[in-house]
Design a protein around this motif. Structure first.
Motif, PDB file in Angstrom:
ATOM      1  N   THR A  41       1.002  -1.070  -0.083  1.00 30.83           N
ATOM      2  CA  THR A  41      -0.075   0.120   0.085  1.00 30.83           C
ATOM      3  C   THR A  41       0.773   1.139  -0.087  1.00 30.83           C
ATOM      4  N   ILE A  42       0.692   2.276  -0.844  1.00 31.79           N
ATOM      5  CA  ILE A  42       1.233   3.492  -1.030  1.00 31.79           C
ATOM      6  C   ILE A  42       0.338   4.447  -0.614  1.00 31.79           C
ATOM      7  N   GLU A  43       0.638   5.364   0.519  1.00 31.27           N
ATOM      8  CA  GLU A  43       0.071   6.506   0.794  1.00 31.27           C
ATOM      9  C   GLU A  43       0.205   7.598  -0.018  1.00 31.27           C
ATOM     10  N   PHE A  44      -1.037   7.907  -0.495  1.00 30.18           N
ATOM     11  CA  PHE A  44      -1.178   9.400  -1.288  1.00 30.18           C
ATOM     12  C   PHE A  44      -1.392  10.388  -0.417  1.00 30.18           C
ATOM     13  N   LYS A  45      -0.767  11.478  -0.487  1.00 28.30           N
ATOM     14  CA  LYS A  45      -1.180  12.707   0.436  1.00 28.30           C
ATOM     15  C   LYS A  45      -1.159  13.986  -0.545  1.00 28.30           C
ATOM     16  N   VAL A  46      -2.488  14.554  -0.525  1.00 30.86           N
ATOM     17  CA  VAL A  46      -2.761  15.548  -1.323  1.00 30.86           C
ATOM     18  C   VAL A  46      -2.555  16.718  -0.373  1.00 30.86           C
ATOM     19  N   GLN A  47      -1.749  17.841  -0.691  1.00 30.31           N
ATOM     20  CA  GLN A  47      -1.685  18.999   0.110  1.00 30.31           C
ATOM     21  C   GLN A  47      -1.319  20.040  -0.391  1.00 30.31           C
ATOM     22  N   PHE A  48      -1.227  21.252   0.250  1.00 31.00           N
ATOM     23  CA  PHE A  48      -0.714  22.623  -0.150  1.00 31.00           C
ATOM     24  C   PHE A  48       0.610  22.623   0.721  1.00 31.00           C
ATOM     25  N   SER A  49       1.760  23.103  -0.032  1.00 33.83           N
ATOM     26  CA  SER A  49       3.058  23.360   0.781  1.00 33.83           C
ATOM     27  C   SER A  49       3.306  24.975   0.504  1.00 33.83           C
ATOM     28  N   GLU A  50       3.134  25.766   1.363  1.00 34.45           N
ATOM     29  CA  GLU A  50       3.309  27.118   1.237  1.00 34.45           C
ATOM     30  C   GLU A  50       4.850  27.295   1.015  1.00 34.45           C
ATOM     31  N   ASN A  51       5.818  26.475   1.542  1.00 35.00           N
ATOM     32  CA  ASN A  51       7.162  26.599   1.213  1.00 35.00           C
ATOM     33  C   ASN A  51       7.510  26.585  -0.200  1.00 35.00           C
TER      34      ASN A  51
END
Length: 481
Positions: A41-51
């Motif tokens: 299982t691969i974890e998929f992370k949807v996110q916003f990176s302010e950096n």
């Protein structure tokens, strides 16, 4: 994964031919390997990176960047003053891009490493810019890193105020919908199918990040994406609502990573299968292979599984990649359904398909220019060529025409373009003496002309001889023999 199988009780006088036993063993190994992959299982992370978003913001504000929504907002803001304009120039004059090659891999089959992507990953995976600075120590010269960090630190609150805060509500709603779409889709299985097809490698403890940032334009719907390491990134406009298409584009870039991360042995086998094929098109078919396969897997197979139907043609914004990707779909689907990785038969059938469906591409200058090595001592002539043939997966350029640059050119199995604009007689003689295929060639150095020659490495050499630096008309009249 390494799997060891001991076959017990096998007689030395077995009636099965040795190669048949090898095939059976290989089938068992592939089956075990694939079942192991599918159990992960691969974890998929949807996110916003302010950096990372601040970094991209600064790049969009550079003088070299064409007019865009970020510039429009910044130019109208209170921060469009000499103090910050100078910081933008200083940031974009920094050299934070250094490149290195994996020279043991077949040419064009492994993307070189670069500090730009390493810094990008560190920005995304760091909670603060201070953490980023610590992680990145030593990647580029420390004095440059200090400036890089300082300017980012000054622009982060500006980005937050004039870009993120005004778009936050719509953008966060987009993130929610994209996360929900990934959760509804068996993205893990689609990723693992591509991984198995490529016989590639992945550390399943490492998550895959889909990092997005907002474009402050509610009217636009266009976007671009890129991917590196375990990251896919894209700036998306507020008007975007076709999230199925967005994911197909982002995972198109992600699947390039899986192709890139094939082992050295797999890369060498693929190169050998292409080189051993008798077709004159085999080299250019190979040069198109990565993009075509990735288009099939992402814009074809993945999109269909997300949307429930195939994407309307074209699947990609390049004619050759799109048509080959669409033509490959039935063959790739058959391998995925059979849980089979790419093999020699697949490569053979791919080249045969290339020859049957697109025989004219071998003499199509726009196709040939998609992967090129150019030697031109005239920067103006090179710029003219670049303007006419902007799209290129592989693009190398040397500004000196001599024995060393010609020797390097000969080792690169891509289209070779040499532009001669000065000392024409001696330069043409030098070229002729360095290519065996030109031994019977007798050019008239006093005339403007273009000449094409098919080489033993199954690529074209294109020679442009001009008495001036303006090669516009010559480019319009190149004939491929």
């Amino acid at each position: 994964m390494f799997v060891q199988i001991n076959i017990l009780g096998a007689s030395q006088n077995t009636k099965k031919p040795q190669n048949q036993m090898k095939n059976i063993l290989l089938t068992i190994l592939l089956s075990i390997s694939f079942n192991f992959v599918l159990s992960q299982t691969i974890e998929f992370k949807v996110q916003f990176s302010e950096n990372y978003a601040t970094f991209e913001f600064l790049r969009y504000l550079s003088e070299e960047s064409p007019q865009n929504a970020f510039k429009e907002v910044f130019n109208k803001s209170q921060y469009n003053v000499p103090e910050y304009q100078d910081l933008i120039k200083q940031f974009n004059n920094l050299n934070y891009f250094y490149w290195y090659e994996y020279e043991q891999y077949p040419y064009g089959n492994k993307i070189g490493g670069n500090t730009y992507f390493i810094l990008g990953r560190n920005l995304i995976e760091s909670k603060t810019l201070e953490e980023f600075k610590t992680k990145s120590y030593g990647i580029i010269p420390n004095s440059d890193l200090n400036i890089f960090y300082s300017i980012l630190n000054q622009f982060l609150p500006i980005y937050r105020e004039i870009i993120y805060e005004p778009t936050k509500e719509k953008f966060n709603n987009q993130l929610v919908q994209i996360k929900a779409l990934i959760n509804r889709t068996d993205m893990n299985m689609l990723f693992l199918q591509a991984l198995n097809f490529h016989q590639s490698t992945w550390d399943f403890k490492i998550p895959f990040f889909v990092s997005l940032c907002p474009i402050p334009d509610s009217r636009a719907k266009g976007f671009t994406a890129t991917a590196f390491y375990n990251q896919a990134v894209s700036a998306i406009p507020q008007g975007l609502d076709n999230f199925e298409f967005l994911l197909s584009v982002m995972f198109h870039e992600a699947f390039h990573i899986l192709y890139d991360e094939q082992s050295l042995n797999v890369k060498q086998n693929i190169a050998k299968w292409f080189e051993s094929h008798q077709s004159n098109s085999s080299r250019y078919a190979q040069l198109l292979f990565n993009e075509a396969i990735t288009t099939t897997l992402a814009n074809g197979h993945l999109y269909k599984n997300i949307k429930g139907e195939l994407l309307k043609s074209p699947w990609y914004n390049n004619e050759y990649i799109s048509k080959m990707g669409e033509a490959l779909f039935p063959m790739v689907k058959e391998y995925i359904n059979a849980k089979k990785p790419m093999d020699e038969l697949f490569v053979k059938n791919y080249i045969d398909l290339f020859d049957e469906r697109f025989p004219d591409w071998l003499k199509d200058i726009n196709h040939l220019m998609m992967q090129r090595f150019v030697i031109s001592e005239s920067k103006e002539s090179y710029r003219t060529l670049y303007k006419k043939y902007r799209y290129a997966n592989i693009r190398e350029y040397k500004n000196e025409l001599n024995v060393l640059s010609l020797e390097k050119m000969k080792t690169h199995p891509v289209t070779k373009v040499i532009i001669v604009t000065n000392d024409n007689e001696s330069k043409l003689k030098l070229i002729k003496n360095n290519f065996n295929e030109l031994k019977d060639w007798n050019p008239n150095y006093q005339k403007d002309f273009s000449h094409s020659q098919f080489l033993s490495d199954k690529t074209y050499l294109i020679i442009i001889n001009s008495k001036s630096e303006d090669i516009t008309n010559l480019l319009e009249n190149i004939t491929i023999k």
